[in-house]
Design an enzyme around this catalytic site. Structure first.
Site, mmCIF file in Angstrom:
data_model
loop_
_atom_site.group_PDB
_atom_site.id
_atom_site.type_symbol
_atom_site.label_atom_id
_atom_site.label_comp_id
_atom_site.label_asym_id
_atom_site.label_seq_id
_atom_site.Cartn_x
_atom_site.Cartn_y
_atom_site.Cartn_z
ATOM 1 N N GLY A 198 0.681 -1.258 -0.044
ATOM 2 C CA GLY A 198 -0.041 -0.066 -0.049
ATOM 3 C C GLY A 198 0.900 1.159 -0.039
ATOM 4 N N ARG A 201 2.716 6.188 3.727
ATOM 5 C CA ARG A 201 2.037 6.578 5.209
ATOM 6 C C ARG A 201 1.710 5.514 5.926
ATOM 7 N NH1 ARG A 201 -2.392 7.584 7.732
ATOM 8 N NH2 ARG A 201 -3.588 6.769 6.057
ATOM 9 N N VAL A 202 0.991 4.533 5.561
ATOM 10 C CA VAL A 202 0.641 3.486 6.355
ATOM 11 C C VAL A 202 1.875 2.449 6.298
ATOM 12 C CG1 VAL A 202 -0.909 1.357 6.313
ATOM 13 C CG2 VAL A 202 -1.821 3.643 5.783
ATOM 14 N N GLY A 203 2.597 2.468 5.386
ATOM 15 C CA GLY A 203 3.934 1.243 5.580
ATOM 16 C C GLY A 203 4.694 1.882 6.832
ATOM 17 N N GLU A 220 5.732 -3.285 0.340
ATOM 18 C CA GLU A 220 5.427 -3.114 -0.982
ATOM 19 C C GLU A 220 4.812 -1.919 -1.027
ATOM 20 O OE1 GLU A 220 7.006 -4.802 -3.283
ATOM 21 O OE2 GLU A 220 7.044 -7.001 -2.828
ATOM 22 N N CYS A 254 0.929 0.260 -9.204
ATOM 23 C CA CYS A 254 2.107 0.865 -8.249
ATOM 24 C C CYS A 254 3.546 1.036 -9.207
ATOM 25 C CB CYS A 254 2.306 0.122 -7.269
ATOM 26 S SG CYS A 254 2.776 -1.972 -7.886
HETATM 27 P P1 NAD Z 1 -3.385 2.017 1.908
HETATM 28 O O1 NAD Z 1 -1.961 2.218 2.075
HETATM 29 O O2 NAD Z 1 -4.410 3.159 2.250
HETATM 30 O O3 NAD Z 1 -4.260 0.732 2.281
HETATM 31 C C1 NAD Z 1 -3.640 -0.629 2.260
HETATM 32 C C2 NAD Z 1 -4.049 -1.420 3.141
HETATM 33 O O4 NAD Z 1 -3.718 -0.791 4.316
HETATM 34 C C3 NAD Z 1 -5.443 -1.605 3.330
HETATM 35 O O5 NAD Z 1 -5.639 -2.959 3.514
HETATM 36 C C4 NAD Z 1 -5.775 -0.658 4.520
HETATM 37 O O6 NAD Z 1 -7.093 -1.069 5.030
HETATM 38 C C5 NAD Z 1 -4.529 -0.679 5.508
HETATM 39 N N1 NAD Z 1 -4.597 0.456 6.252
HETATM 40 C C6 NAD Z 1 -5.168 1.639 6.076
HETATM 41 N N2 NAD Z 1 -4.790 2.241 7.246
HETATM 42 C C7 NAD Z 1 -4.354 1.694 7.941
HETATM 43 C C8 NAD Z 1 -3.728 1.965 9.329
HETATM 44 N N3 NAD Z 1 -3.871 3.196 10.007
HETATM 45 N N4 NAD Z 1 -3.037 1.002 10.022
HETATM 46 C C9 NAD Z 1 -3.009 -0.224 9.195
HETATM 47 N N5 NAD Z 1 -3.410 -0.650 8.184
HETATM 48 C C10 NAD Z 1 -4.084 0.484 7.579
HETATM 49 O O7 NAD Z 1 -3.581 1.734 0.256
HETATM 50 P P2 NAD Z 1 -3.488 2.814 -0.868
HETATM 51 O O8 NAD Z 1 -2.594 3.785 -0.351
HETATM 52 O O9 NAD Z 1 -4.659 3.422 -1.299
HETATM 53 O O10 NAD Z 1 -2.633 1.929 -1.982
HETATM 54 C C11 NAD Z 1 -2.227 2.580 -2.914
HETATM 55 C C12 NAD Z 1 -0.622 2.724 -2.853
HETATM 56 O O11 NAD Z 1 -0.172 1.292 -2.748
HETATM 57 C C13 NAD Z 1 0.100 3.235 -3.775
HETATM 58 O O12 NAD Z 1 1.238 4.004 -3.107
HETATM 59 C C14 NAD Z 1 0.662 1.965 -4.657
HETATM 60 O O13 NAD Z 1 1.923 2.599 -5.049
HETATM 61 C C15 NAD Z 1 1.040 1.028 -3.619
HETATM 62 N N6 NAD Z 1 0.968 0.037 -3.899
HETATM 63 C C16 NAD Z 1 2.411 -0.912 -4.030
HETATM 64 C C17 NAD Z 1 2.388 -2.154 -4.677
HETATM 65 C C18 NAD Z 1 3.641 -2.835 -4.789
HETATM 66 O O14 NAD Z 1 3.691 -3.923 -5.257
HETATM 67 N N7 NAD Z 1 4.800 -2.275 -4.373
HETATM 68 C C19 NAD Z 1 1.284 -2.604 -5.292
HETATM 69 C C20 NAD Z 1 0.117 -1.986 -5.134
HETATM 70 C C21 NAD Z 1 -0.120 -0.687 -4.469
#
Ligand code: NAD
Length: 448
Positions: A198, A201-203, A220, A254
């Site tokens: 994802g 920020r959440v990472g 990721e 991504c």
């Molecule tokens: P996100 O980070 O908002 O959400 C991803 C997951 O995190 C969801 O399951 C969500 O419920 C969970 N989440 C949300 N808030 C949370 C918290 N406070 N604590 C714990 N978990 C939480 O996803 P997004 O930002 O909408 O996704 C898009 C991003 O993901 C883009 O930056 C994209 O590049 C990246 N991405 C990377 C890859 C890769 O393989 N490197 C693949 C797909 C997407």
């Protein structure tokens, strides 16, 4: 669609049952693990139509872009073919100095043991692919897994849950649906490894939570992936490939090219070529909301985020060359080509993750390299050139999760290549053997 909330007690009970099962799975041999992968493969095949429908229900994902499970099945076949060799203890030399110190002749080997109980927090943009492809590596390595899929694609998450419940007992693989609150509860449990896909920020939240238990992590994440063209590049070829990679899944990939860097000398030529390519793909008016071959932004938040980036750029001097059509009631933004963009525009400060392609110019390749290096390390750097000196120059002077020369995205599909980010775009590598290693502890055993 309503998602049932999960009580903390229930989540902990599943976790504890998985801890017990993990001890059993640690002893599992190749055939047992392959049997588990094959069971998953058969279940996936059974559910393919339901996955396509769920993706459409979630964000009108076109049928021709909904073959996510093909790549999952390909990964199962690849891992099945290689797993025995990966699981074999690897014998290595024992230095004479150790033998002399111990007064005997030792033998040394490296065994790959499972990490234990793993948590997956997965995204919405390719909900099936980005959940099941890493799941296969994790199962092959002998782990148990709790998965929290994204709440933004609830139809897909429901099908993910059905597939998992059909293929596995809960103490081996379990799906817990919900949003950030559920993810936080899960993150409080002492998992051995956390796999998160994802935004960064959440990472960071995930990595901080992992620190409490010193769990290892795979992150990721995303980033701003440049597609850099030099003057020798075949612009017609490059425009077709960049447009495909950018507008597939409505820009929500991504590893999509985020923006283009082209030399000032040939900017007009590139813009004209890309405009022609987009008209050939979508017509002069763009795909329109009736076209079943073009996806939507996943929800109103993401739609307004991308629309605001576009509007802010235009109000600061950016010029729309093609597309730019929006429909609030549909979360629709047509494939858009944008020029006169500067690094001060908000659209150049964050990952776009939508169907807008800004074109930036450089005066020398070193300027282009400096521009890329001033930002966070991207998930991918793409180079279009006929000149090997250019591709070497760019690849050797930038850092990225991965690179493709004269195409985009293709490295994702090879199970022989590691996939993942670097720095802000991620930590850890997956796919094929790299995924197996990521979910294993490489344990040295020295016998004296
Ligand atoms: P996100 O980070 O908002 O959400 C991803 C997951 O995190 C969801 O399951 C969500 O419920 C969970 N989440 C949300 N808030 C949370 C918290 N406070 N604590 C714990 N978990 C939480 O996803 P997004 O930002 O909408 O996704 C898009 C991003 O993901 C883009 O930056 C994209 O590049 C990246 N991405 C990377 C890859 C890769 O393989 N490197 C693949 C797909 C997407």
């Amino acid at each position: 669609m309503e998602i049932k909330s999960v009580s903390t007690t229930n989540t902990r009970a599943i976790f504890e049952s998985q801890q017990r099962t993990a001890l059993q799975l640690k002893k599992s041999g190749t055939s047992e693990r392959i049997a588990r992968l094959q069971k998953l493969k058969q279940t996936i095949i059974k559910y393919v139509e339901r996955t396509v429908k769920a993706l459409h229900d979630d964000y009108k994902k076109p049928i021709e872009e909904s073959n996510e499970m093909d790549y999952v099945i390909g990964e199962i076949d690849f891992i099945t073919a290689y797993l025995e060799s990966w699981m074999k203890p690897q014998t290595v030399d024992t230095p004479e100095a150790i033998n002399a110190l111990a007064g005997t002749t030792g033998t040394s080997k490296i065994i790959s043991e499972p990490k234990g109980v793993c948590l997956f927090i997965t995204p919405w943009n390719y909900p099936f692919l980005l959940t099941f492809r890493p799941l296969i590596s994790c199962l092959a390595a002998g782990n148990t897994i709790m998965i929290k899929p994204s709440e933004l694609t609830p139809h897909s998450s429901a099908v993910i849950k059905q597939i998992v419940e059909d293929a596995f007992p809960e103490d081996e693989v379990a799906v817990i649906e919900g949003g950030a609150e559920v993810a936080s509860k899960l993150l409080a449990l002492p998992f051995n490894h956390i796999f998160y896909t994802g935004g960064s920020r959440v990472g960071k939240i995930v990595m901080r939570a992992a620190a409490d238990h010193l769990a290892s992590v795979t992150l990721e994440l995303g980033g701003k992936n440049p597609a850099i063209l030099d003057d020798s590049a075949d612009f017609g070829d490059a425009a077709g490939k960049i447009a495909w990679g950018k507008f597939f899944n409505c820009g929500q990939t991504c590893i999509a090219p985020d923006y283009v860097l082209v030399s000032e000398n040939r900017k007009e030529e590139f813009i004209a070529t890309m405009k022609g390519t987009m008209e050939a793909m979508y017509g002069n008016e763009g795909p329109g909301t009736d076209n079943p071959s073009y996806a939507r932004l996943v929800n109103a938040n993401h739609y307004h985020r991308v629309k605001n980036l576009l509007e802010e750029s235009v109000s600061s001097g950016g010029k729309i060359i093609a597309g730019g059509k929006t429909d609030d009631s549909e979360n629709y933004i047509s494939p858009t080509l944008l020029e006169n963009v500067t690094s001060d525009h908000a659209i150049m400060k964050e990952e776009i993750f939508g169907p807008v392609l800004p074109v930036m110019t450089y005066s020398s390749l070193n300027d282009a390299i400096d521009y890329v290096n001033k930002g966070d390390r991207p998930l991918a750097v793409y180079v279009f050139t006929k000149d090997k000196v250019t591709s070497d120059l760019i690849i050797n002077n930038t850092t990225a999760g991965g690179s493709v020369v004269n195409h985009v995205i293709m490295h994702y599909f090879s199970p022989f290549l590691p996939f993942g980010g670097v720095g802000n775009s991620g930590i850890g590598k997956g796919h094929g053997h790299f995924g197996f290693l990521d979910f294993s502890n490489q344990r040295p055993v020295l016998e004296l």
